[in-house]
Design a protein around this motif. Structure first.
Motif, short mmCIF file in Angstrom:
data_model
loop_
_atom_site.label_atom_id
_atom_site.label_comp_id
_atom_site.label_asym_id
_atom_site.label_seq_id
_atom_site.Cartn_x
_atom_site.Cartn_y
_atom_site.Cartn_z
N TYR A 39 0.86 -1.19 0.00
CA TYR A 39 0.00 0.00 0.00
C TYR A 39 0.89 1.23 0.00
CZ TYR A 39 -3.63 -3.39 0.98
OH TYR A 39 -4.48 -4.47 0.90
N PRO A 40 0.37 2.37 -0.42
CA PRO A 40 1.21 3.57 -0.55
C PRO A 40 2.00 3.88 0.71
CG PRO A 40 -0.92 3.95 -1.56
CD PRO A 40 -1.01 2.61 -0.89
N ASN A 41 3.27 4.12 0.53
CA ASN A 41 4.18 4.52 1.60
C ASN A 41 4.28 3.49 2.72
OD1 ASN A 41 4.84 7.06 0.41
ND2 ASN A 41 2.82 7.77 1.04
N GLN A 42 4.06 2.24 2.38
CA GLN A 42 4.19 1.17 3.36
C GLN A 42 5.11 0.08 2.83
OE1 GLN A 42 0.56 -0.34 5.03
NE2 GLN A 42 -0.47 1.65 4.93
N GLY A 43 5.50 -0.81 3.75
CA GLY A 43 6.31 -1.95 3.35
C GLY A 43 5.44 -3.01 2.69
N ASP A 85 -8.72 -3.23 -2.50
CA ASP A 85 -7.68 -4.02 -3.18
C ASP A 85 -6.74 -3.14 -4.01
OD1 ASP A 85 -10.10 -6.61 -3.83
OD2 ASP A 85 -8.65 -6.45 -2.18
N ALA A 86 -7.05 -1.87 -4.11
CA ALA A 86 -6.19 -0.96 -4.86
C ALA A 86 -4.84 -0.85 -4.16
CB ALA A 86 -6.83 0.41 -4.97
N ALA A 87 -3.80 -1.31 -4.83
CA ALA A 87 -2.45 -1.37 -4.24
C ALA A 87 -1.51 -1.87 -5.32
CB ALA A 87 -2.43 -2.32 -3.04
N GLU A 88 -0.24 -2.03 -4.95
CA GLU A 88 0.74 -2.62 -5.86
C GLU A 88 1.02 -4.05 -5.40
OE1 GLU A 88 4.06 -0.12 -6.78
OE2 GLU A 88 4.33 -1.20 -8.67
N TYR A 89 1.09 -4.94 -6.36
CA TYR A 89 1.26 -6.36 -6.08
C TYR A 89 2.55 -6.87 -6.71
CZ TYR A 89 -3.55 -6.21 -4.50
OH TYR A 89 -4.69 -5.91 -3.80
N ALA A 102 13.76 -12.54 -5.16
CA ALA A 102 13.87 -11.82 -6.43
C ALA A 102 12.45 -11.45 -6.85
CB ALA A 102 14.53 -12.69 -7.50
N PHE A 103 12.21 -10.17 -7.03
CA PHE A 103 10.86 -9.66 -7.28
C PHE A 103 10.65 -9.33 -8.75
CE2 PHE A 103 9.05 -8.88 -3.09
CZ PHE A 103 10.14 -8.93 -2.26
N GLY A 104 9.37 -9.42 -9.16
CA GLY A 104 8.99 -8.85 -10.44
C GLY A 104 8.84 -7.35 -10.30
N LYS A 105 8.49 -6.70 -11.41
CA LYS A 105 8.38 -5.24 -11.39
C LYS A 105 7.10 -4.73 -10.75
CE LYS A 105 11.51 -4.22 -15.19
NZ LYS A 105 11.71 -3.47 -16.46
N GLY A 106 6.16 -5.63 -10.53
CA GLY A 106 4.94 -5.25 -9.84
C GLY A 106 3.78 -4.89 -10.76
N ASN A 107 2.58 -5.00 -10.23
CA ASN A 107 1.36 -4.56 -10.92
C ASN A 107 0.63 -3.56 -10.03
OD1 ASN A 107 1.13 -7.91 -11.85
ND2 ASN A 107 1.21 -6.29 -13.37
N GLN A 108 0.40 -2.38 -10.56
CA GLN A 108 -0.39 -1.39 -9.84
C GLN A 108 -1.86 -1.62 -10.18
OE1 GLN A 108 0.90 1.22 -7.71
NE2 GLN A 108 -1.26 1.15 -7.15
N VAL A 109 -2.64 -2.01 -9.18
CA VAL A 109 -4.06 -2.33 -9.41
C VAL A 109 -4.92 -1.12 -9.06
CG1 VAL A 109 -5.99 -3.76 -8.67
CG2 VAL A 109 -3.75 -4.80 -9.09
N VAL A 110 -5.75 -0.73 -10.01
CA VAL A 110 -6.71 0.34 -9.81
C VAL A 110 -8.10 -0.28 -9.86
CG1 VAL A 110 -7.66 2.47 -10.76
CG2 VAL A 110 -5.19 2.05 -10.83
N VAL A 111 -8.92 0.00 -8.86
CA VAL A 111 -10.27 -0.53 -8.83
C VAL A 111 -11.25 0.59 -9.18
CG1 VAL A 111 -12.02 -1.71 -7.47
CG2 VAL A 111 -9.59 -2.20 -7.08
N ILE A 112 -12.02 0.36 -10.20
CA ILE A 112 -12.97 1.36 -10.70
C ILE A 112 -14.35 1.11 -10.09
CG2 ILE A 112 -14.03 2.33 -12.77
CD1 ILE A 112 -11.57 1.16 -14.30
N PRO A 113 -14.92 2.12 -9.48
CA PRO A 113 -16.23 1.92 -8.83
C PRO A 113 -17.31 1.59 -9.86
CG PRO A 113 -15.24 4.00 -8.15
CD PRO A 113 -14.38 3.46 -9.27
N GLN B 103 9.66 -14.04 4.95
CA GLN B 103 10.29 -12.76 5.25
C GLN B 103 9.21 -11.74 5.57
OE1 GLN B 103 13.32 -11.17 2.65
NE2 GLN B 103 14.07 -13.21 2.13
N TYR B 104 9.39 -11.05 6.69
CA TYR B 104 8.47 -9.99 7.10
C TYR B 104 9.17 -8.65 6.89
CZ TYR B 104 5.68 -13.69 9.16
OH TYR B 104 4.91 -14.81 9.34
N PHE B 105 8.47 -7.74 6.22
CA PHE B 105 9.07 -6.47 5.84
C PHE B 105 8.67 -5.34 6.79
CE2 PHE B 105 11.16 -6.94 1.74
CZ PHE B 105 10.78 -8.23 1.40
N GLY B 106 9.61 -4.42 6.96
CA GLY B 106 9.33 -3.18 7.65
C GLY B 106 8.69 -2.17 6.71
N PRO B 107 8.34 -0.99 7.24
CA PRO B 107 7.66 0.03 6.43
C PRO B 107 8.58 0.76 5.46
CG PRO B 107 8.02 0.85 8.63
CD PRO B 107 8.45 -0.58 8.65
#
Lengths: 113, 114
Positions: A39-43, A85-89, A102-113, B103-107
């Motif tokens: 979620y924005p600005n979170q781990g 559910d709107a977040a990055e996955y 090793a991570f992928g580049k991510g998917n930014q999910v937008v939920v449309i009302p 693995q548990y992540f910090g903020p």
């Protein structure tokens, strides 16, 4: 080296519709696979993981993913999208004896009302 | 169990300055990882500790970066002579010993180098 591919950086889905996020991996050994949500600005928060055993894995918030070795895939689904559910996955594979991710580049999910 | 904590949450610095970030893992987690996440990308592995021993460093970790975990508990990540390219989110994660552990992540600490 192990790697993960996530296509489509932005995914838009209508509220109540199916959420499908695709993940393909490459690995020379049996992989451990993960989906994390950010979620924005979170781990990162773990949604679900596959290590061994049952190939259909259920996670938090109604998400599930299926490990398909023949397709080297670990796609994430949720039957009915919610606004929350709107977040990055991120899809990730555990590699090496140190179990670094090793991570992928991510998917930014937008939920449309 | 209070989770993984990181301080500060945000840091703005001028190019050329040194910065230090702290990570406090979940107690009894003997493995600790640092990752860097730039805008629009997934996190990338930087380094890893098992107890106090730094066992692996990524090629991403230039000589300006140093990490320590002196007593096998908290860890610090220092960047010397910061560059604008160091601007990123720095994430810390911890886990228990064992192949199936999570693995548990910090903020994270968001660094902006001006």
């Amino acid at each position: 080296a192990q790697s993960v591919t996530q296509l489509g950086s932005h995914v838009s889905v209508s509220e109540g519709a199916l959420v499908l996020l695709r993940c393909n991996y490459s690995s020379s050994v049996p992989p451990y696979l993960f989906w994390y949500v950010q979620y924005p600005n979170q781990g990162l928060q773990l949604l679900l993981k596959y290590t061994t055993g049952a190939t259909l894995v259920k996670g938090i918030n109604g998400f599930e993913a299926e490990f398909k070795k023949s397709e080297t895939s670990f796609h994430l689904t949720k039957p009915s999208a919610h606004m929350s559910d709107a977040a990055e996955y991120f899809c990730a594979v555990s590699e090496g004896g140190n179990n670094r991710l090793a991570f992928g580049k991510g998917n930014q999910v937008v939920v449309i009302p | 169990d209070t989770g993984v904590s990181q301080n500060p949450r945000h840091k703005i610095t001028k190019r050329g300055q040194n910065v230090t970030f702290r990570c406090d893992p979940i107690s009894e987690h003997n493995r600790l990882y640092w990752y860097r996440q730039t805008l629009g990308q997934g996190p990338e592995f930087l380094t890893y500790f098992q107890n106090e021993a730094q066992l692996e460093k990524s090629r991403l970790l230039s000589d300006r970066f140093s990490a320590e975990r002196p007593k096998g508990s908290f860890s610090t990540l220092e960047i010397q002579r910061t560059e604008q390219g160091d601007s990123a989110m720095y994430l810390c994660a911890s886990r228990k010993e064992g192949g199936l552990e999570t693995q548990y992540f910090g903020p994270g600490t968001r660094l902006l180098v001006l």
